[in-house]
Write a protein that holds these residues in place. Sequence first.
Motif, short mmCIF file in Angstrom:
data_model
loop_
_atom_site.label_atom_id
_atom_site.label_comp_id
_atom_site.label_asym_id
_atom_site.label_seq_id
_atom_site.Cartn_x
_atom_site.Cartn_y
_atom_site.Cartn_z
N GLU A 20 -64.54 -29.98 46.01
CA GLU A 20 -63.30 -29.58 46.68
C GLU A 20 -63.02 -28.10 46.42
OE1 GLU A 20 -59.33 -31.99 47.33
OE2 GLU A 20 -59.56 -31.38 45.24
N GLY A 21 -62.72 -27.37 47.50
CA GLY A 21 -62.38 -25.96 47.40
C GLY A 21 -63.58 -25.03 47.38
N GLU A 22 -64.80 -25.58 47.36
CA GLU A 22 -66.00 -24.75 47.34
C GLU A 22 -66.85 -25.08 48.56
OE1 GLU A 22 -68.16 -25.25 43.70
OE2 GLU A 22 -66.40 -24.88 42.46
N PRO A 23 -67.57 -24.10 49.10
CA PRO A 23 -68.45 -24.42 50.22
C PRO A 23 -69.63 -25.26 49.73
CG PRO A 23 -68.71 -22.13 49.55
CD PRO A 23 -67.58 -22.69 48.75
N GLN A 24 -70.18 -26.07 50.62
CA GLN A 24 -71.36 -26.83 50.24
C GLN A 24 -72.51 -25.86 49.99
OE1 GLN A 24 -72.25 -29.50 53.51
NE2 GLN A 24 -73.86 -28.17 54.24
N ARG A 25 -73.40 -26.26 49.11
CA ARG A 25 -74.57 -25.42 48.79
C ARG A 25 -75.74 -26.32 48.50
NH1 ARG A 25 -74.61 -24.27 42.70
NH2 ARG A 25 -72.93 -25.56 41.90
#
Length: 143
Positions: free
Chosen positions: A75-80
């Motif tokens: 949550e709150g971070e782009p997928q990587r």
Amino acid sequence: MSSEHAHHLENPGATTPPPKLDLVSSVPAPPAPDNAEAMTILVTLPPGSAGNPPHRHTGPAFGYLIRGEMIFELEGEPQRVIKAGEAFWEPGGDVIHYQDGNNLPDAETEFVVTMFGVAGQPMLIPVSAEELEERRDRRAPRP
């Protein structure tokens, strides 16, 4: 990751080279819950596996990808994409773990993760569709 984590004990009687220690990941003061239970698990994702549905953990998790590639999204971070030889961590608690799927359609992905959760609580706590909708604004934009 700083050199202050480098560890080597002199062993004057050794007849072989010393162990090689490489710091893979470091998280200062991670938020461990009271009454924490540490567990280490080995996860093998079949080719193309979507992994677990959105969930959370009661405490932090520290992982290392042994082989393959994992799509990872908090949550709150782009997928990587995390690749073999890379480490990952998540704080647990209220943070939703959206994705942990295999990024490879034709090979397994394998990782080891150590989690510090509340003793007696489930390792994975599913997140309802209603809560996902309520928190939609906290998810990073999708590619």
